[in-house]
Design a protein around this motif. Sequence first.
Motif, mmCIF file in Angstrom:
data_model
loop_
_atom_site.group_PDB
_atom_site.id
_atom_site.type_symbol
_atom_site.label_atom_id
_atom_site.label_comp_id
_atom_site.label_asym_id
_atom_site.label_seq_id
_atom_site.Cartn_x
_atom_site.Cartn_y
_atom_site.Cartn_z
ATOM 1 N N ASN A 1 0.847 -1.257 -0.150
ATOM 2 C CA ASN A 1 -0.085 0.016 0.049
ATOM 3 C C ASN A 1 0.833 1.256 -0.051
ATOM 4 O O ASN A 1 0.191 2.269 0.017
ATOM 5 N N SER A 2 2.178 1.131 -0.128
ATOM 6 C CA SER A 2 2.930 2.364 -0.057
ATOM 7 C C SER A 2 3.157 2.850 -1.710
ATOM 8 O O SER A 2 3.555 3.575 -1.853
ATOM 9 N N LEU A 3 2.624 2.100 -2.446
ATOM 10 C CA LEU A 3 2.564 2.459 -3.901
ATOM 11 C C LEU A 3 1.045 2.165 -4.332
ATOM 12 O O LEU A 3 0.306 1.018 -4.066
ATOM 13 N N LYS A 4 0.391 3.315 -4.431
ATOM 14 C CA LYS A 4 -1.102 3.359 -5.066
ATOM 15 C C LYS A 4 -1.447 4.447 -5.973
ATOM 16 O O LYS A 4 -0.819 5.400 -6.241
ATOM 17 N N ILE A 5 -2.579 4.062 -6.779
ATOM 18 C CA ILE A 5 -3.035 5.027 -7.778
ATOM 19 C C ILE A 5 -4.342 5.726 -7.158
ATOM 20 O O ILE A 5 -5.300 4.879 -6.686
ATOM 21 N N ILE A 6 -4.449 7.115 -7.164
ATOM 22 C CA ILE A 6 -5.785 7.582 -6.858
ATOM 23 C C ILE A 6 -6.037 8.434 -8.056
ATOM 24 O O ILE A 6 -5.460 9.225 -8.655
ATOM 25 N N GLU A 7 -7.422 8.093 -8.596
ATOM 26 C CA GLU A 7 -8.120 8.802 -9.762
ATOM 27 C C GLU A 7 -8.854 10.214 -9.185
ATOM 28 O O GLU A 7 -9.722 10.096 -8.197
ATOM 29 N N LYS A 8 -8.176 11.261 -9.618
ATOM 30 C CA LYS A 8 -8.826 12.604 -9.091
ATOM 31 C C LYS A 8 -10.045 12.978 -9.928
ATOM 32 O O LYS A 8 -10.851 13.535 -9.348
ATOM 33 N N ILE B 1 -4.811 11.673 -12.776
ATOM 34 C CA ILE B 1 -4.480 10.530 -11.721
ATOM 35 C C ILE B 1 -3.374 11.192 -10.999
ATOM 36 O O ILE B 1 -2.602 11.871 -11.437
ATOM 37 N N GLU B 2 -3.352 10.396 -9.837
ATOM 38 C CA GLU B 2 -1.910 10.759 -9.145
ATOM 39 C C GLU B 2 -1.535 9.440 -8.388
ATOM 40 O O GLU B 2 -2.217 8.562 -8.023
ATOM 41 N N ILE B 3 -0.196 9.208 -8.640
ATOM 42 C CA ILE B 3 0.408 7.967 -8.061
ATOM 43 C C ILE B 3 1.415 8.426 -6.858
ATOM 44 O O ILE B 3 2.143 9.202 -7.077
ATOM 45 N N GLN B 4 1.077 7.799 -5.735
ATOM 46 C CA GLN B 4 1.684 7.923 -4.507
ATOM 47 C C GLN B 4 2.737 6.817 -4.566
ATOM 48 O O GLN B 4 2.191 5.746 -4.181
ATOM 49 N N ALA B 5 4.048 7.142 -4.335
ATOM 50 C CA ALA B 5 4.959 5.853 -3.973
ATOM 51 C C ALA B 5 5.813 6.207 -2.743
ATOM 52 O O ALA B 5 7.038 6.974 -2.628
ATOM 53 N N ILE C 1 3.527 11.423 -8.112
ATOM 54 C CA ILE C 1 3.567 11.541 -9.791
ATOM 55 C C ILE C 1 2.026 12.014 -10.163
ATOM 56 O O ILE C 1 1.254 11.516 -9.777
ATOM 57 N N VAL C 2 2.041 12.964 -10.925
ATOM 58 C CA VAL C 2 0.703 13.603 -11.306
ATOM 59 C C VAL C 2 0.669 13.412 -12.907
ATOM 60 O O VAL C 2 1.523 13.983 -13.493
#
Length: 417
Positions: free
Chosen positions: A242-249, A255-259, A266-267
């Motif tokens: 869960n330390s890497l996930k994709i969030i759809e804004k 989209i935003e990718i949180q690593a 990343i946006v």
Amino acid sequence: MGMGRGAGPKALGLFKILTVFLCTFHTAFSSSCRILKCNSEFWSTTSNSHHHTGAEDSVEFCTALRTYAHCTRRTARFCRGDLAYHSAVHGIDDLMSQHNCSKDGPTSQPRVRTPPPWDSQERSDSPEICHYEKNFHRHSAAPNYTHCGLFGDPHLRTFTDTFQTCKIQGAWPLVDNNYLNVQVTNTPVHPGSTATATSKITIIFKNFQECVDQKVYQAEMDELPAAFVDGSKNGGDKSGANSLKIIEKVAGQHIEIQAKYIGTTIVVRQVGRYLTFAVRMPEEVVNAVEDKENQGLYLCLQGCPQNQQIDFRTFHSQTPETGSRRRAKCKEKLPVEDLYFQSCVFDLLTTGDVNFTLAAYYAFEDVKLLHSNKDKLHLYERTSDLPSGSAAPKSGLGMAMFLVAFVYLFQCCTVLL
């Protein structure tokens, strides 16, 4: 592929691994090839079915295979030279034969996998090593975050706050370090036009300890998925996934990718027909490269080669009347006449597409969100000089190495298929 009747789950696993591996090198010339979408839908549908031993499971698996085959047929004429496509087609035929599936029968809409209660996507107790700020800087100062962005025709803001307007048609590496790779593909805005914009972005997150499996994200024109190419939205099955996930804004637009394990955000946006990219990354991660001498070109760090740069101020001076009208249009979204404003004017002059006004606007919005130094949000001076050294030969060497690797991959695939 070598999937006979006795292959079982191992064959399916090999098929998945090979397909995802080919997706890593998926650089089709036409954005109309949608094989990645077909792959993603199939894996999402079957990811909970590993053995397919029961009659009900077999029926569902055959239905999923027929749906997969139907998806590949819809995109066939756009994918003739695509290795991932041909791998999928051969794999489908072998799996249908292995599971005694009829080619005629019902198909179904892909269903999104529902994670079980123990799924890592539901957990928040990731290991400490999977949280960058807690692990990497336990006994030192807070990390220094840097920013890089690419947008418009295209314009590049590097990790060192150098701002450039570039040609860079085709595929180019944007980020390349020990943790992830980002490649962008830029295509002409109009047939025969010298103006280019980003039509494809591929992001590869490398396998990292007990945090994440290797994951590939890919966006193309008119296709901004909210999942990795395997259909998942996090880092896999490891304890820190869960330390890497994709969030759809915004669906289909943002989209935003949180690593978190590397302190990186990343946006990716779709504005009009084209894509924009922005990243916030710790300086330590930016410079985490094992062999810096042979690293090759890395646009976010080194900038565009000098022979790929454009001085847009000269272009403005050649079109004073049209430029005046375009400046008024850009002023509506970008009241401060900085380099983002100037980029907006340049893009309207070269493309005539008002969506590029929004591309510059959102690029600056991402800077406000991601840049750690609020005093450096606006840039007013254009820096066109690259760091000393011969970037062009390194780029040529990197391309040569890539071509050798690709030929080797193709030969391997020829044997397998």
